[in-house]
Design a protein around this motif. Structure first.
Motif, PDB file in Angstrom:
ATOM      1  N   THR A 117       1.141  -0.845  -0.339  1.00  0.00           N
ATOM      2  CA  THR A 117      -0.035  -0.150   0.072  1.00  0.00           C
ATOM      3  C   THR A 117       0.551   1.149   0.332  1.00  0.00           C
ATOM      4  OG1 THR A 117      -0.189  -0.095   2.477  1.00  0.00           O
ATOM      5  CG2 THR A 117      -1.711  -1.037   0.956  1.00  0.00           C
ATOM      6  N   GLY A 118       0.581   1.972  -0.188  1.00  0.00           N
ATOM      7  CA  GLY A 118       0.965   3.666  -0.312  1.00  0.00           C
ATOM      8  C   GLY A 118       1.924   4.152  -1.384  1.00  0.00           C
ATOM      9  N   TRP A 150       1.608  -4.310   5.957  1.00  0.00           N
ATOM     10  CA  TRP A 150       0.477  -3.603   4.923  1.00  0.00           C
ATOM     11  C   TRP A 150      -0.811  -3.081   4.803  1.00  0.00           C
ATOM     12  CZ3 TRP A 150       4.456  -1.446   2.701  1.00  0.00           C
ATOM     13  CH2 TRP A 150       5.252  -1.800   1.950  1.00  0.00           C
ATOM     14  N   ALA A 173      -6.347   3.708   2.213  1.00  0.00           N
ATOM     15  CA  ALA A 173      -4.384   3.377   0.843  1.00  0.00           C
ATOM     16  C   ALA A 173      -5.049   2.868   0.113  1.00  0.00           C
ATOM     17  CB  ALA A 173      -3.988   2.649   2.260  1.00  0.00           C
TER      18      ALA A 173
END
Length: 774
Positions: A117-118, A150, A173
């Motif tokens: 994620t991100g 995550w 996210a």
């Protein structure tokens, strides 16, 4: 085959955080199986058994989903190079589509992907995530884990040739799926990946074969995503971290040499609720069209629950071939997990359309209605896995046998340990000759024995032409000349090379008799007893000998690798499975029994130079050899001890490398109450079954429908046979013919905690042997 440098590790419990309870963790892993697979024996399987560090070290089984004998063996990897998954490692680095089940060298791990994620980060260290065994589930056909870094839940399942992963990303996210295709568990030499449209990636990975081979193979892949990606890109630099490492909107990346780091990614924007993204991946060893077609044929139009449930149903069908009654929950778990591990390899190699890559490098087509298989751990599996598969998967075994014949027809030779469509020449002897012979003599004739005979006989009598990728039998020219393998001419295990060759010669001799090839049978019988030329009548050990006939001086039977492969003279003094009557006589019955008793007189199982080694195949047959020497109650005692000490319902519950199902199949056979020291003899030695009742469901072409083992008095601490009856008639022999099993019937045991020194102890009660010429 043991992993190089493997070591025993800490116990399962001692490696876990204190708030984890060992029994609770192992039970929790089967919760899903019990709810989703209640109709069959898949609920008794725990794929995490055997993923730990011992006993014996080097455990390298994978917990992820596969179909029985599936081409795809999808699983998490907790290391960057090696075997894949280890229970004592706490970070998942990626998921990959291909694994082998417990071999002794780093291998495969091809077609990697990972969810994060991100912002997109492309270095390997930026993708890995810790995980907890308390948030992990494994059952046949299904695997689930939470990626803690995550907060992403990953669920995996598989068909024969495709894998499916469903990721649940958290709200708020950005969701990413990355494909670092140059990462494998061995050495990738080339790779390419292309982003196609807004929901697909495709390419190939070229990886080296295992155990130091420089030969390479390609795995083609197609990845399809359930939702169009909002962003995508590629990378091709290992040294740069962060956004500057990626080529946003890049559609291709290529690796041209080992060590380069390439891949592609897809991203989806953050949502105000958790979002599911599913990726389906088809693979092929032929070409991209094969991968596309495999994906279409096996996964198109199916959601994750459908594929998961179909995989579990397939495993129930496979595992229900043997039904056990009674015993403890842990004993059933050990048995069915061992059976599960016995049904993972060899693996399907032909595509859904029948195409496959032959040993000549050309594309061939399988016969309609048949499959081609690859990845035969020959030196290991000829001992008990091949007999087990011939017994419970006869038609599949015929296809496996034909696949070995095709190897000879297309490549020119029968290898000892073929991987993919490559010759690796790993280990010794001609084990796949024993495999073909076992299948044929068991009555499985659905393969080309005419061509198979030609290939086996060439391997038994000739050296391969120079410049070819296959090795043949080490020292074959010396065997033809002086009738043994001399230590000063063949440095790698000269004695055990000859012993392994003799097993193949004896198996081929029995086939020659069955085919009416009298002259060949005479020649092969004489070769089958050539191992006697390495038996020293003075110290009564097999030992290394030079070409001039002299014994190698300063021989120490406790010294490892002194004329032997992965073992000592003590381990190999029992390896004459086809010639046991002679061996007992040559050593002398009293000394034979004294030595064999001492061989099991260790305090705890570990590696010893002079004691039984339960962690490798070198002496797997030894516990059953008291059946040949008039003391079958000792076999009953030591087999149960080996089972109790080494096969447990824990991550460390498989001894040594499972070697593609061999160690597990040893447990399956032994817990049923049978084992074949010499599979081509069709004789199965008897021991006390673990369970009160075992029903073996037989399939075409066998005449019988079921063969049932009934053991009155079966209980922990009661391994000793008091009496046996076959179909209501007294059966004093300490063995049973495979023909009796294949015909169907019932074998009844009466067991006790006290040994019976009379049952099976007479000379006429011992199994058949090559003790006299026909």
């Amino acid at each position: 085959m043991n992993a190089p440098g493997s070591e025993s590790g800490l116990s399962f419990c001692s490696r876990q955080p204190l708030f984890f309870a060992c029994a609770v963790l192992l039970s929790a892993c089967t919760v899903f199986a019990q709810s989703s697979a209640s109709a069959g024996n898949a609920a008794s399987v725990n794929p995490l058994i055997g993923t730990g560090d011992g006993p014996g070290g080097g455990i390298n089984l994978f917990p992820g989903p596969s179909m029985p004998f599936g081409m795809v063996q999808l699983s998490p990897d907790t290391e960057s190079r090696g075997y894949g998954y280890h229970y004592g490692q706490y970070d998942i680095q990626a998921f990959s589509m291909t694994h082998m089940s417990g071999p002794g060298c780093p291998n495969e791990g091809d077609v990697d992907f990972m969810a994060t994620t991100g912002p997109v980060h492309t270095l390997a260290a930026d993708m890995e995530t810790p995980f907890s065994h308390s948030e992990e589930t494994a059952t046949p056909g299904y695997y689930q884990v939470n990626l803690l870094q995550w907060n992403v839940e990953a669920q995996l399942s598989a068909t024969d040739r495709t894998g499916i992963a469903q990721f649940t990303f958290p709200a708020g996210a950005q969701a990413n799926i990355l494909a670092p295709v140059s990462r494998t568990l061995n050495v990738s030499t080339a790779a390419t990946i292309q982003v196609v449209g807004d929901h697909q990636m495709e390419g190939y990975v070229e990886d080296r074969a295992f155990c130091g081979s420089q030969s390479t193979y390609k795995v083609y892949f197609v990845m399809e995503f359930s939702r169009p990606f909002a962003e995508f890109g590629t990378w091709s630099d290992r040294s740069v971290r962060g956004p500057e490492a990626v080529e946003a909107s890049g559609r291709s990346a290529t690796q041209t040499a080992p060590g380069q780091w390439v891949g592609a990614y897809a991203s989806w924007p953050a949502a105000d609720h958790p979002q599911n993204i599913t990726v389906r991946i088809g693979i092929s060893y032929v070409d991209l069209d094969g991968a596309r077609n495999n994906l279409k044929a096996e996964s198109q139009g199916k959601d994750f629950p459908t594929i998961r449930d179909q995989a579990i149903a397939a495993w129930n069908r496979a595992l229900n071939t043997i039904e056990v009654s009674g015993g403890s929950a842990d004993e059933r778990k050990v048995f069915y997990t061992a059976l599960y591990h016995s049904l993972l390899m060899p693996s399907i190699f032909s595509d859904a359309d029948g195409r496959y890559l032959g040993f000549d490098g050309a594309i061939h087509n399988a016969e309609p209605g048949h499959l081609v298989y690859a990845n035969y751990s020959g030196w290991d599996i000829y001992r008990s896995e091949i007999p087990l598969l011939a017994m419970i998967e006869p038609r599949r075994m015929e296809d496996m046998a034909q696949s070995i014949v095709l190897m000879y027809q297309q490549g020119g030779w029968i290898d000892r340990w073929p991987q993919i469509n490559l010759y690796t020449n790993v280990m010794a002897g001609s084990p796949l000759t024993v495999a073909l012979a076992t299948a044929w003599l068991d009555g499985l004739h659905g393969f080309d024995m005419k061509a198979g005979w030609e290939g086996m006989l060439e391997d038994a009598t000739q050296a391969p032409p120079p410049g070819r990728p296959y090795q043949g039998e080490e020292g074959i020219d010396w065997i033809n000349k002086i009738h043994y393998v001399p230590n000063d001419k063949v440095s790698y295990g000269s004695v055990s090379q000859m012993q392994e060759d003799a097993v193949a010669y004896a198996s081929l001799y029995r086939v020659a008799l069955d085919l009416g090839k009298t002259a060949d049978a005479k020649t092969l019988y004489e070769r089958a007893v050539d191992e006697r030329n390495l038996f020293d009548p003075e110290d009564r050990f097999f030992r290394p000998r030079d070409a001039d006939g002299s014994w190698v001086p300063n021989f120490d039977p406790m010294e490892k690798d002194h004329g032997f492969i992965e073992g000592t003279g003590w381990h190999y003094q029992w390896l004459a499975p086809s010639d046991m009557a002679w061996l007992v006589h040559a050593v002398g019955p009293d000394l034979f029994n004294q030595r064999l008793t001492e061989f099991f007189n260790y305090k705890i199982p570990t590696w010893y130079g002079q004691y039984y080694n339960p962690y490798n195949e070198t002496d797997l047959e030894a516990p059953f050899e008291f059946n040949f020497s008039g003391r079958p109650w000792e076999t009953q005692r030591v087999v149960r001890r080996v089972l109790d000490e080494n096969y447990t319902a824990t991550p460390d519950g498989v001894p040594g490398n499972d070697d593609c199902g061999e160690m597990s199949s040893w447990a399956v056979m032994s817990m049923m109450g049978i084992y074949s020291v010499d599979p081509a003899s069709l004789a199965y030695e008897l021991v006390g079954p673990v369970f009160p009742k075992v029903v073996l469901h037989l399939h075409d072409p066998y005449q019988g429908k079921t063969f049932t083992f009934v053991a009155a008095g079966a209980a922990p601490g009661a391994p000793y046979i008091q009496s046996t009856e076959l179909d209501g008639r007294p059966h004093p022999q300490n063995w049973i013919s495979f023909r009796d099993i294949a015909a169907g019937g019932t074998l009844r045991f009466v067991l006790s905690a006290t040994p019976n020194h009379d049952w099976g102890a007479a000379a006429d009660d011992a199994p058949p042997s090559l003790d006299t010429k026909p």
